[in-house]
Design a protein around this motif. Structure first.
Motif, PDB file in Angstrom:
ATOM      1  N   GLY A  26       0.828  -1.206   0.000  1.00 55.69           N
ATOM      2  CA  GLY A  26       0.000   0.000   0.000  1.00 55.69           C
ATOM      3  C   GLY A  26       0.858   1.249   0.000  1.00 55.69           C
ATOM      4  O   GLY A  26       1.900   1.293  -0.646  1.00 55.69           O
ATOM      5  N   SER A  27       0.455   2.239   0.769  1.00 49.92           N
ATOM      6  CA  SER A  27       1.158   3.523   0.827  1.00 49.92           C
ATOM      7  C   SER A  27       2.311   3.445   1.815  1.00 49.92           C
ATOM      8  O   SER A  27       2.274   4.005   2.906  1.00 49.92           O
ATOM      9  CB  SER A  27       0.190   4.624   1.223  1.00 49.92           C
ATOM     10  N   ARG A  97       3.682   5.441  10.187  1.00 50.50           N
ATOM     11  CA  ARG A  97       3.873   6.205   8.958  1.00 50.50           C
ATOM     12  C   ARG A  97       3.727   7.680   9.278  1.00 50.50           C
ATOM     13  O   ARG A  97       2.815   8.077   9.995  1.00 50.50           O
ATOM     14  CB  ARG A  97       2.839   5.788   7.916  1.00 50.50           C
TER      15      ARG A  97
END
Length: 117
Positions: A26-27, A97
């Motif tokens: 994903g991110s 993150r």
């Protein structure tokens, strides 16, 4: 969003070894730290090891567990040696993150580790 998937859990006898893996997708840009946590039945989730600016371990696993990351594969590992029955629990991968002011925290679904005596 970041997706985390753990693998490598299982049943092992005391004194044995297991290697857990955590694949991130994903991110994943902006990941600043990853770590392993565990939760035994009836107990709170606890930190096992983290890898960010530094590597840290819970006192109970120092000298037996080793955390590592392969950034090319977006995968984190936990090598667990000399396993003890008290290492039994669900092991969770966690990622932090940071792309703005507020950090984001992600968790995998967990993988069961059972150490028999």
């Amino acid at each position: 969003q970041v997706q985390l998937v753990e693998s490598g859990g299982g049943l092992v006898q005391a004194g044995g070894s297991l290697r857990l893996s955590c694949a991130a997708s994903g991110s994943i840009f902006g990941l600043v730290a990853m770590g392993w946590y565990r939760q035994a039945s009836g107990k709170q989730r606890e930190l096992v090891a983290t890898s960010g600016d530094s590597i840290d371990y819970a006192d109970s696993v120092k000298g037996r567990f080793a955390i590592s990351r392969d950034n090319a594969k977006n995968t984190m590992y936990l090598q667990m040696n000399s396993l003890k029955p008290e290492d039994t629990g669900v092991y969770y991968c966690q990622a932090t993150r940071r792309v703005g002011l507020i950090p984001e925290y992600y968790w995998g679904p967990g993988t069961q580790v059972t150490v028999s005596s």
